[in-house]
Scaffold this motif. Sequence first.
Motif, PDB file in Angstrom:
ATOM      1  N   UNK A  79       0.718  -1.265   0.068  1.00 61.31           N
ATOM      2  CA  UNK A  79      -0.111   0.094   0.045  1.00 61.31           C
ATOM      3  C   UNK A  79       0.782   1.303   0.124  1.00 61.31           C
ATOM      4  N   UNK A  80       2.212   1.265   0.454  1.00 55.51           N
ATOM      5  CA  UNK A  80       2.872   2.578   0.176  1.00 55.51           C
ATOM      6  C   UNK A  80       3.558   2.627  -0.782  1.00 55.51           C
ATOM      7  N   UNK A  81       3.403   1.517  -1.894  1.00 54.55           N
ATOM      8  CA  UNK A  81       4.341   1.931  -3.191  1.00 54.55           C
ATOM      9  C   UNK A  81       3.431   1.775  -4.311  1.00 54.55           C
ATOM     10  N   UNK A  82       1.765   1.072  -4.127  1.00 56.17           N
ATOM     11  CA  UNK A  82       0.904   0.839  -5.150  1.00 56.17           C
ATOM     12  C   UNK A  82      -0.388   1.497  -4.861  1.00 56.17           C
ATOM     13  N   UNK A  83      -1.132   1.550  -5.755  1.00 53.92           N
ATOM     14  CA  UNK A  83      -2.626   1.812  -5.672  1.00 53.92           C
ATOM     15  C   UNK A  83      -3.242   0.845  -4.508  1.00 53.92           C
ATOM     16  N   UNK A  84      -4.451   1.016  -4.243  1.00 54.83           N
ATOM     17  CA  UNK A  84      -5.188   0.187  -3.252  1.00 54.83           C
ATOM     18  C   UNK A  84      -6.464   0.108  -3.668  1.00 54.83           C
ATOM     19  N   UNK A  85      -6.967  -1.145  -3.841  1.00 50.97           N
ATOM     20  CA  UNK A  85      -8.305  -1.457  -4.393  1.00 50.97           C
ATOM     21  C   UNK A  85      -9.172  -2.567  -3.695  1.00 50.97           C
ATOM     22  N   UNK A  86     -10.374  -2.752  -3.625  1.00 51.30           N
ATOM     23  CA  UNK A  86     -11.058  -3.797  -3.293  1.00 51.30           C
ATOM     24  C   UNK A  86     -12.185  -4.246  -4.287  1.00 51.30           C
ATOM     25  N   UNK A  87     -12.491  -5.615  -4.255  1.00 47.76           N
ATOM     26  CA  UNK A  87     -13.650  -6.004  -5.135  1.00 47.76           C
ATOM     27  C   UNK A  87     -14.485  -6.583  -4.313  1.00 47.76           C
ATOM     28  N   UNK A  88     -15.667  -6.391  -4.368  1.00 47.98           N
ATOM     29  CA  UNK A  88     -16.832  -7.037  -3.712  1.00 47.98           C
ATOM     30  C   UNK A  88     -17.820  -7.662  -4.591  1.00 47.98           C
ATOM     31  N   UNK A  89     -18.656  -8.736  -4.328  1.00 48.67           N
ATOM     32  CA  UNK A  89     -19.483  -9.268  -4.981  1.00 48.67           C
ATOM     33  C   UNK A  89     -21.021  -9.159  -4.249  1.00 48.67           C
ATOM     34  N   UNK A  90     -22.003  -8.856  -4.673  1.00 52.65           N
ATOM     35  CA  UNK A  90     -23.231  -8.512  -4.056  1.00 52.65           C
ATOM     36  C   UNK A  90     -24.454  -9.387  -4.829  1.00 52.65           C
ATOM     37  N   UNK A  91     -24.769 -10.710  -4.342  1.00 46.36           N
ATOM     38  CA  UNK A  91     -25.673 -11.398  -5.184  1.00 46.36           C
ATOM     39  C   UNK A  91     -27.328 -10.899  -5.331  1.00 46.36           C
ATOM     40  N   UNK A  92     -27.579 -10.076  -4.117  1.00 43.72           N
ATOM     41  CA  UNK A  92     -28.734  -9.566  -4.228  1.00 43.72           C
ATOM     42  C   UNK A  92     -29.164  -8.535  -5.245  1.00 43.72           C
ATOM     43  N   UNK A  93     -28.100  -7.687  -5.340  1.00 48.20           N
ATOM     44  CA  UNK A  93     -28.162  -6.516  -6.187  1.00 48.20           C
ATOM     45  C   UNK A  93     -27.560  -6.818  -7.570  1.00 48.20           C
ATOM     46  N   UNK A  94     -26.978  -7.970  -7.580  1.00 50.97           N
ATOM     47  CA  UNK A  94     -26.429  -8.671  -8.851  1.00 50.97           C
ATOM     48  C   UNK A  94     -25.436  -7.635  -9.573  1.00 50.97           C
ATOM     49  N   UNK A  95     -24.391  -7.351  -8.719  1.00 50.00           N
ATOM     50  CA  UNK A  95     -23.395  -6.529  -9.215  1.00 50.00           C
ATOM     51  C   UNK A  95     -22.039  -6.893  -8.538  1.00 50.00           C
ATOM     52  N   UNK A  96     -20.882  -6.603  -9.275  1.00 46.94           N
ATOM     53  CA  UNK A  96     -19.619  -6.632  -8.755  1.00 46.94           C
ATOM     54  C   UNK A  96     -19.153  -5.315  -8.699  1.00 46.94           C
TER      55      UNK A  96
END
Length: 423
Positions: free
Chosen positions: A105-122
């Motif tokens: 995290x000190x050298x690169x960008x930080x991201x997260x990915x989540x899955x929501x099966x009810x809203x049917x979205x990533x």
Amino acid sequence: LKDPDHSMQILNLPLSLDTVLKTISTEGESLKESLDDGEHEATLSALMSLVRRQQEMMTAMKEKNESVDCSMVECDLFGWFRGSHNTQEKVRESSTITAMADERSNEELVYAVGVNPVEERITLIFRGSVTTTDFMTDANINMRHVPDPLGRSNDADEEEDSGGSNIGIHQGFHEYLFGRSNEKLNKYEEIMQHIRQLVVENPSRKTYKLYITGHSLGGALATLFGFYAAAEDSPPLPLPVTLVSVASPRVGNIDFAFAHTILESRGKLRHLRIANHKDPVTLGPTVSSKRALALSAKVFSPLGYLALKLTGNDEGGDEEVFYHTGMRIKLFKKDESCVISYSGARMISGSKKAPATADKDDDEVEKSTGWNKKEVSELPLASYHYGTTYSDRMVSVESELKGLTLNGLYQEKAGRLLQCPPV
């Protein structure tokens, strides 16, 4: 910890919403004690709001005499709970964070990915500026000219798909997302690989939609990622890509803005850009470092400017100017109101050289609503950029925005110029 065996699971991936809620419930006092130091106010508030919203949802279900089952209460990554008793099969799989790229995290960008099966979205989320590397990325305002993924010509008089075109992108943001290290995948490829793998693991996700968001630097990275994801020949998920950028600086030049608008007009991209009035970060960058240097030399050192011009380093034209993109909601401090505008409509109608940034259009909109007179003395303040300020202002206009949809705003602002699938 009261229940270390369970609570330590919050450090592992995939991380389900059920695990988060149970950990907050079990370790609530410890969380308050460790986070109530004045530096983690937003984190503590977000965690507590998750529990509060769940309680409110369950109370509402009880009042309607509905069967209350924790497994039947679901929420998206941003904490909006809803009853889901008609989607029983989907709720068996809780909303889950499937990736968290923070090992460097000190050298690169930080991201997260989540899955929501009810809203049917990533959902893909980018972190804003925290480290020295992040701030150096922000400051690298050279304009990097790269091939246009749509293959358009830079000459508005030529055919759209004649090829040989370039777009200009903020070099710092571009390097953060597309730069390579030790022949590894760049961050864009890494994230796309993970999203495609999520679909392979569970084919029912192939109908999900992709949502991307971030604040500040995160908003800029979200804008760039969303643009390229929408331009893919074989996107991993159905279009449009839905992008929500908050407090984002400008990302590219007029050619980037025009390509971005083309994707919107084709129904491949929907971009909601949220900006506080007088947030200093959203006001820049205005021009590339090349143009800034040339203009400074032109004023203070004519000989120096002549030398720059002879070497092909003069100030350039629109290709060295940054422009905003997307459907903008501008939030005001006074009277708790907002203004919605979309300057891309001019570009869709064929005027590439019309301002893609909201700058000139903002003046016209604000004059028509009286905002210029009200806010003329207000100066940009760093506090207007804080996430808490954005949250407070969004809450204050909730009733004004209630019932609006992003696709509806595009229809209103650009009408028949758009090809609009449901969002």
